[in-house]
Design a protein around this motif. Structure first.
Motif, PDB file in Angstrom:
ATOM      1  N   UNK A  56      32.566  23.322  32.680  1.00 20.18           N
ATOM      2  CA  UNK A  56      33.816  25.145  31.463  1.00 20.18           C
ATOM      3  C   UNK A  56      32.738  26.488  31.820  1.00 20.18           C
ATOM      4  N   UNK A  57      32.885  26.592  33.126  1.00 18.07           N
ATOM      5  CA  UNK A  57      32.443  27.842  33.872  1.00 18.07           C
ATOM      6  C   UNK A  57      33.623  28.426  34.772  1.00 18.07           C
ATOM      7  N   UNK A  58      33.604  29.980  34.538  1.00 13.78           N
ATOM      8  CA  UNK A  58      34.822  30.099  34.866  1.00 13.78           C
ATOM      9  C   UNK A  58      35.298  30.422  36.871  1.00 13.78           C
ATOM     10  N   UNK A  59      36.393  30.209  37.191  1.00 12.20           N
ATOM     11  CA  UNK A  59      36.401  30.546  38.335  1.00 12.20           C
ATOM     12  C   UNK A  59      37.145  32.134  38.429  1.00 12.20           C
ATOM     13  N   UNK A  60      36.207  32.026  39.816  1.00 11.77           N
ATOM     14  CA  UNK A  60      36.683  33.406  40.164  1.00 11.77           C
ATOM     15  C   UNK A  60      36.765  33.532  41.720  1.00 11.77           C
ATOM     16  N   UNK A  61      38.002  33.850  42.689  1.00 15.33           N
ATOM     17  CA  UNK A  61      37.981  33.935  43.786  1.00 15.33           C
ATOM     18  C   UNK A  61      39.436  34.514  43.809  1.00 15.33           C
ATOM     19  N   UNK A  62      39.584  34.577  45.260  1.00 18.37           N
ATOM     20  CA  UNK A  62      41.055  35.746  45.923  1.00 18.37           C
ATOM     21  C   UNK A  62      42.372  34.894  45.791  1.00 18.37           C
ATOM     22  N   UNK A  63      43.302  35.169  45.399  1.00 18.81           N
ATOM     23  CA  UNK A  63      44.561  34.542  45.257  1.00 18.81           C
ATOM     24  C   UNK A  63      44.802  34.016  46.554  1.00 18.81           C
ATOM     25  N   UNK A  64      44.255  34.761  47.594  1.00 16.12           N
ATOM     26  CA  UNK A  64      45.314  34.072  48.841  1.00 16.12           C
ATOM     27  C   UNK A  64      43.474  34.331  49.658  1.00 16.12           C
TER      28      UNK A  64
END
Length: 212
Positions: A163-171
């Motif tokens: 259930x963790x939020x995923x944070x990442x760059x779009x590309x």
């Protein structure tokens, strides 16, 4: 969903010049659920290239390949009802020189230039070497640079089960140098072929996706 490939070409009567057309189209459709987490993806990928091969001497000891290419990758994702789309288009040109003084030795050096709609222009060098002192012994060496766009969600789907939020760059753009050597020795044992291979390959990343 499907894949299509087309290859065609024309060889001049002299047998020292040839023109080839290479193309492919791939369509992938993925639908998946991880508990209450939904992930869907649709990819359309196409490639077309035009390659001109020219022998620079009658014995074909010196050969040059030149050409143009175009690559397209449309990646449409939906993660927990949030759409994420990435469309890449990459025209490029390339040239390769092959030196083969005799059958036992082949050396190749190549260079290509591409213009990426998201990441700009870049140059990719590469080189290959092959030496076969004996029909049963082959030595190969290679080196070159590589680029790729990481598919962050598709390549890390195991993270969807929590259930963790995923944070990442779009590309995410990865860049690396690749090089290695290999040695292949072949034997005949009890009327059967036996191959023994020793390899060493290494990749040095200048930019890399790291999942924490």
């Amino acid at each position: 969903l499907g894949e299509a490939v087309f290859k065609g070409g024309y060889v001049w009567p002299s047998n020292h010049t040839a023109l080839a057309v290479l193309s492919s189209f791939v369509r992938h459709d993925l639908g998946s659920s991880y508990g209450l987490t939904r992930y869907d993806a649709l990819e359309n990928r196409a490639y077309v290239g035009l390659v001109l091969t020219q022998d620079l001497d009658p014995e074909a000891k010196h050969v040059i390949n030149t050409g143009v290419s175009f690559f397209y990758d449309g990646f449409d994702e939906e993660f927990n009802r949030t759409g994420k789309n990435r469309h890449e288009s990459v025209p490029g040109i390339f040239a390769e020189y092959t030196f083969k003084p005799f059958d036992k030795l082949t050396a190749m050096a190549g260079l290509r230039w591409d213009d990426h709609n998201l990441f700009g222009s870049f140059v990719t060098p590469r080189a290959h070497f092959r030496y076969q002192p004996d029909p049963r012994l082959t030595f190969r060496a290679s080196a070159g640079k590589g680029y790729r766009t990481a598919n962050v969600l598709a390549e890390n789907s195991h993270l969807f089960s929590n259930s963790r939020n995923l944070v990442f760059d779009e590309a995410v753009w990865e860049e690396a140098w690749n090089y290695g050597i290999s040695l292949i020795q072949q034997y005949k044992v009890a009327e059967r072929n036996l191959s023994i291979t020793a390899e060493f390959y290494r990749t040095d990343f200048e930019k890399q996706l790291v999942v924490d």
